[in-house]
Design an enzyme around this catalytic site. Sequence first.
Site, PDB file in Angstrom:
ATOM      1  N   TYR A 194      -5.992   2.275  -6.579  1.00 42.02           N
ATOM      2  CA  TYR A 194      -5.779   3.110  -5.389  1.00 42.02           C
ATOM      3  C   TYR A 194      -5.972   2.045  -4.092  1.00 42.02           C
ATOM      4  O   TYR A 194      -5.091   2.184  -3.413  1.00 42.02           O
ATOM      5  CB  TYR A 194      -6.742   4.309  -5.361  1.00 42.02           C
ATOM      6  CG  TYR A 194      -6.244   5.177  -4.158  1.00 42.02           C
ATOM      7  CD1 TYR A 194      -5.411   6.036  -4.002  1.00 42.02           C
ATOM      8  CD2 TYR A 194      -7.318   5.030  -3.020  1.00 42.02           C
ATOM      9  CE1 TYR A 194      -5.086   6.808  -2.890  1.00 42.02           C
ATOM     10  CE2 TYR A 194      -7.069   5.923  -1.832  1.00 42.02           C
ATOM     11  CZ  TYR A 194      -5.907   6.848  -1.841  1.00 42.02           C
ATOM     12  OH  TYR A 194      -5.874   7.364  -0.721  1.00 42.02           O
ATOM     13  N   SER A 198      -5.156   4.265   3.730  1.00 42.51           N
ATOM     14  CA  SER A 198      -6.750   4.901   3.448  1.00 42.51           C
ATOM     15  C   SER A 198      -7.870   3.667   3.861  1.00 42.51           C
ATOM     16  O   SER A 198      -7.574   2.489   3.645  1.00 42.51           O
ATOM     17  CB  SER A 198      -6.791   4.955   2.074  1.00 42.51           C
ATOM     18  OG  SER A 198      -8.265   5.313   1.384  1.00 42.51           O
TER      19      SER A 198
END
Length: 253
Positions: A153, A140
């Site tokens: 995350y 990501s």
Amino acid sequence: MPDHGSVLVTGGASGIGLALVEDLLKAGWRVVAADVSEANLAATQAALAGHGNALRVLQLDVTDEPAVVETVAAVDRDFGPLRGVVNCAGIARDVPALDTSADLFRKILDVNLVGTFVVAREAARAMKANGGGSIVNIASVSGQRGNLGRSAYGSSKAGVILLTQVMAVELAADNVRVNAVAPGPIETPLVKALHTNEARAAWMRTVPMKRYAAPGEVAGAIAFLLDGTKSGFVTGQTLGVDGGFAAGGLIGQ
């Protein structure tokens, strides 16, 4: 249509994973869509029933190491040879660092990083025996930049990027390529549930292309990395699919 072999896609019954499963089936792969959600798997099986025996679906929790070991071995044995694996399974939370519990941090790491590692490790063992293959991990842009609310995350996805590099170096001699894709804002069910109107506005201020991508736009990049005829000398790389986010500086109002 050529038989590319089989590919296992975790998180394969929704979002990027589902879009990828559809693309790979059309390209001639035999695909195993693995997901933790039985309901999503049933919907995927029904929606893609026209592909017949080229598609299999199965329930898998990537945090269950014995189940991963058994599943990868079974896929390679019964539906192989296993030539590709894509680690799409993941969870996310937007929580400020000072409000993030250790339990939440561990949970996100367990799914996104440890789960990715165990699936990739087992896949690499099978691919080594088969003479090679391609592993693609979903990272990501939050693993590359300090995005707000992403302490857990972002850390998990940064770990995925470095894991990708280490495994690429270690497995290169075995003709097993390992790459990652780093999506920006993508219109997946996870993102729709996570992104508030304020968050969407913030992304639009920082993404040069001024939009969210469709899951299929990420699937195309993954398919490229799986196909050894197109990316056979590409390994250890993280390919951004982010509308220019990582390249952006001062991009205007």
